[in-house]
Design an enzyme around this catalytic site. Structure first.
Site, PDB file in Angstrom:
ATOM      1  N   HIS A 174     -11.418  -1.842   4.354  1.00 42.35           N
ATOM      2  CA  HIS A 174     -11.205  -1.409   5.740  1.00 42.35           C
ATOM      3  C   HIS A 174     -11.806  -0.038   6.037  1.00 42.35           C
ATOM      4  O   HIS A 174     -11.675   0.451   7.156  1.00 42.35           O
ATOM      5  CB  HIS A 174      -9.694  -1.393   6.017  1.00 42.35           C
ATOM      6  CG  HIS A 174      -8.972  -0.387   5.157  1.00 42.35           C
ATOM      7  ND1 HIS A 174      -8.890  -0.496   3.776  1.00 42.35           N
ATOM      8  CD2 HIS A 174      -8.339   0.763   5.469  1.00 42.35           C
ATOM      9  CE1 HIS A 174      -8.226   0.535   3.301  1.00 42.35           C
ATOM     10  NE2 HIS A 174      -7.881   1.316   4.305  1.00 42.35           N
ATOM     11  N   ASP A 175     -12.399   0.600   5.045  1.00 42.14           N
ATOM     12  CA  ASP A 175     -12.975   1.939   5.243  1.00 42.14           C
ATOM     13  C   ASP A 175     -14.499   1.961   5.211  1.00 42.14           C
ATOM     14  O   ASP A 175     -15.100   2.989   5.519  1.00 42.14           O
ATOM     15  CB  ASP A 175     -12.479   2.892   4.137  1.00 42.14           C
ATOM     16  CG  ASP A 175     -10.987   3.171   4.231  1.00 42.14           C
ATOM     17  OD1 ASP A 175     -10.460   3.213   5.360  1.00 42.14           O
ATOM     18  OD2 ASP A 175     -10.358   3.350   3.174  1.00 42.14           O
ATOM     19  N   ASP A 184      -2.772   4.769  -2.331  1.00 44.01           N
ATOM     20  CA  ASP A 184      -3.731   5.415  -1.439  1.00 44.01           C
ATOM     21  C   ASP A 184      -4.179   6.777  -1.982  1.00 44.01           C
ATOM     22  O   ASP A 184      -3.355   7.553  -2.461  1.00 44.01           O
ATOM     23  CB  ASP A 184      -3.045   5.604  -0.075  1.00 44.01           C
ATOM     24  CG  ASP A 184      -3.988   6.029   1.028  1.00 44.01           C
ATOM     25  OD1 ASP A 184      -4.917   5.269   1.340  1.00 44.01           O
ATOM     26  OD2 ASP A 184      -3.789   7.137   1.577  1.00 44.01           O
ATOM     27  N   ASP A 202       0.872  -1.172   0.000  1.00 41.58           N
ATOM     28  CA  ASP A 202       0.000   0.000   0.000  1.00 41.58           C
ATOM     29  C   ASP A 202       0.914   1.229   0.000  1.00 41.58           C
ATOM     30  O   ASP A 202       1.621   1.486   0.973  1.00 41.58           O
ATOM     31  CB  ASP A 202      -0.874  -0.046   1.267  1.00 41.58           C
ATOM     32  CG  ASP A 202      -2.158   0.728   1.121  1.00 41.58           C
ATOM     33  OD1 ASP A 202      -2.104   1.845   0.577  1.00 41.58           O
ATOM     34  OD2 ASP A 202      -3.202   0.227   1.570  1.00 41.58           O
ATOM     35  N   GLU A 206      -6.577   3.883  -5.493  1.00 38.60           N
ATOM     36  CA  GLU A 206      -7.757   4.127  -4.651  1.00 38.60           C
ATOM     37  C   GLU A 206      -8.343   5.469  -5.077  1.00 38.60           C
ATOM     38  O   GLU A 206      -7.747   6.520  -4.847  1.00 38.60           O
ATOM     39  CB  GLU A 206      -7.403   4.165  -3.164  1.00 38.60           C
ATOM     40  CG  GLU A 206      -8.677   4.217  -2.315  1.00 38.60           C
ATOM     41  CD  GLU A 206      -8.534   4.938  -0.983  1.00 38.60           C
ATOM     42  OE1 GLU A 206      -9.438   4.818  -0.145  1.00 38.60           O
ATOM     43  OE2 GLU A 206      -7.538   5.660  -0.782  1.00 38.60           O
TER      44      GLU A 206
END
Ligand code: GLC
Length: 527
Positions: free
Chosen positions: A334-335, A204, A102, A272
């Site tokens: 995870h968000d 990210d 990431d 992302e």
């Protein structure tokens, strides 16, 4: 690009997201680590996924659990060290699994030496590596930009008498990607990990990395009401999705491609990017100047779960793709809320069938293969800074980040110590060991879907055609390699008459499918 022989591993493959804090603890800290992930690689190979993406594992004060990086080229001691990383990467590769990291380019930690220097004085050579501005003429922040975690996106720094920009926490100052030094240093970071052998990166908040010149106020959102997410007080017109950012994505892509060509092992970049389809598709770049391989498509994670809506978004997404763009799909991460927390157990099975039969690369979130559902986080166990900054309006991400449950031993086999977040309440029954032996379990369904997807070229790489279907049903055909595979998904909890033909390959209900009907909450694949 769509011809089977030319397909890259990331087009055929299924990606599995690991939140490292919560996968497997190996040293009794209550937090997962790299040696723990290594111990579970056989599980992942047997599950049938192709690549692992690890949320950040780099040195970090953990204000945002690793998305605040203090050293891009070192492993946080909580997770291990570079030797442990090399071991994990080699062990993954030995099993034919790819490993993606990431990469967090938009911001660093405020503890990163670059920022420590930058904030030390106005004439420090690193000053311009971050985004500093004077107060507005009448005092106060330079513009109306709002942090994604609530409050102004500007933090006053008394030492040098200026504000710095942070799209997220004040502990996550935004880097200035218009500065060539930043660009070069970050490309070196990519090189560092590519040289070590990683197979690519999830990048990210890629659409945030460049801000409009002059940084004008963002337009105010008149629809915003008290109790809504503060982020949405303004439309992020000038703070995100700037044309210059595409050139940066292209530069990263060129580097990834160069490594792929030199080593004969293709590297992948996943962006992302939370944008509507028309703007998302631009992140594929152009044939001459490609952008990321896969701009994450979060539509299924964000949209209402009804057949009309899901059918429409599949059609709109497919129509938005450029000829050279390979699709991808995400159910949760995870968000956002876990899929089973949103839809319940039964529809989570239908959703799994959808994710793993649509055209394009699926990303599966750890724990969703067990249908981990709602986890209530008591106030004294809240860890997520987003919840802490805007409590009680449903923004907390802790419920989606709880530990993986391996078996019925203490702490679900995740750790010998109390885990950093609570386990889901039914972990004694809902765990890998319990579900492994049960052919009707969610885990078995995932294994079967992944076997089928790999076996049927039509599902891996074939074309997709949406089919007319009764109210409440999403249906589509996948064709390729001389086969036509039809997927029918009942998004309602009542039986729907449907005259399907062909041989059943897999039903979410396990036992034999029934002619003339799609049962309540049933997903069915026939050929
Ligand atoms: C991304 C991450 C999220 C993080 C944010 C700031 O959206 O997925 O977890 O908080 O970026 O880095």
């Amino acid at each position: 690009m769509n011809a089977a022989a030319d397909a890259a591993w990331w087009q055929r493959g299924v990606i599995y997201q690991i939140y490292p804090r919560s996968f497997q603890d190996s040293n009794g800290s209550g937090v997962g680590d790299l040696a723990g992930i290594e111990r579970r690689l056989d599980y992942l190979r047997d599950l049938g996924v192709d690549a692992l993406w690890l949320s950040p594992i780099f040195t970090s004060p953990m204000a945002d659990f690793g998305y605040d990086v203090a050293d891009y080229c070192a492993i946080d001691p909580l997770f291990g060290n570079l030797a442990a990383f090399d071991r994990l990467l080699a062990a993954a590769h030995r099993r034919g699994l790819k490993l993606l990291l990431d990469f967090v380019p938009n911001h660093s930690s405020d503890q990163h030496p670059w920022f420590v220097e930058s904030r030390s004085s106005r004439d420090n050579p690193k000053r311009d590596w971050y985004i500093w501005r004077d107060a507005a003429p009448g005092g106060g922040p330079p513009n109306n930009w709002i942090s994604d975690f609530g409050g102004s996106a500007w933090q006053w720094d008394g030492v040098t008498g200026q504000y710095y920009l942070h799209a997220f926490l004040p502990e996550q100052p935004d880097l200035n990607w218009r500065n060539p030094g930043v660009r070069a240093a970050m490309m070196d970071v990519l090189r560092f990990w590519l040289d070590r052998g990683v197979d690519g990166f999830r990048v990210d908040v890629l659409w945030h990395i460049v801000k409009a010149d002059g940084m004008p106020d963002n337009p105010v959102n008149d629809g915003w009401r008290r109790g809504d997410n503060e982020r949405d007080r303004v439309h992020q017109v000038h703070s995100t999705d700037q044309p210059e950012a595409h050139a940066i994505a292209a530069e990263m892509r060129a580097m990834a491609d160069q490594y792929g060509a030199q080593t004969g092992r293709e590297r992948v970049l996943i962006g992302e990017i939370y944008l509507p389809f028309d703007r998302l598709s631009r992140w594929y770049g152009t044939p001459d100047r490609p952008g990321v391989h896969l701009p994450f498509n979060f539509a299924l994670a964000l949209s209402r779960w009804d057949a009309d809506g899901v059918g429409r978004l599949i059609a709109e997404y497919e129509a938005s793709l450029p000829a050279w763009g390979w699709p991808n799909w995400v159910l949760s991460n995870h968000d956002v809320p876990r899929i089973a927390a949103r839809l319940g157990d039964r529809q989570a099975r239908v959703a799994a069938m959808l994710l793993l039969t649509l055209r394009g690369t699926p990303t599966l979130y750890y724990g969703d293969e067990l249908a981990i559902g709602e986890v209530a986080i008591p106030p004294d166990r809240v860890r997520d800074p987003r919840e802490a900054r805007q409590p009680g309006i449903g923004l907390g991400r802790d419920p989606s980040r709880t530990p993986m449950a391996w078996d019925a031993s203490p702490n679900a086999g995740f750790s010998s110590a109390e885990p950093w977040l609570p386990l889901h309440p039914d972990w004694r029954d809902r765990n890998v060991a319990a579900q492994s032996g049960n052919p009707a379990s969610m885990l078995s369904l995932h294994r079967q879907l992944l076997v089928l997807r790999r076996r049927e070229e039509a599902l891996t790489l074939g074309a997709l055609e949406l089919l007319d279907a009764p109210q409440g049903v999403v249906a589509f055909a996948r064709t390729g390699d001389g086969r036509r595979v039809t997927v029918m998904l009942n998004l309602t909890s009542r039986d729907v008459s449907l005259d399907w033909t062909g041989q059943p390959l897999l039903s979410t209900h396990g036992e034999c499918a029934q002619r003339g009907v799609l049962r309540a909450d049933e997903g069915l694949i026939v050929a």
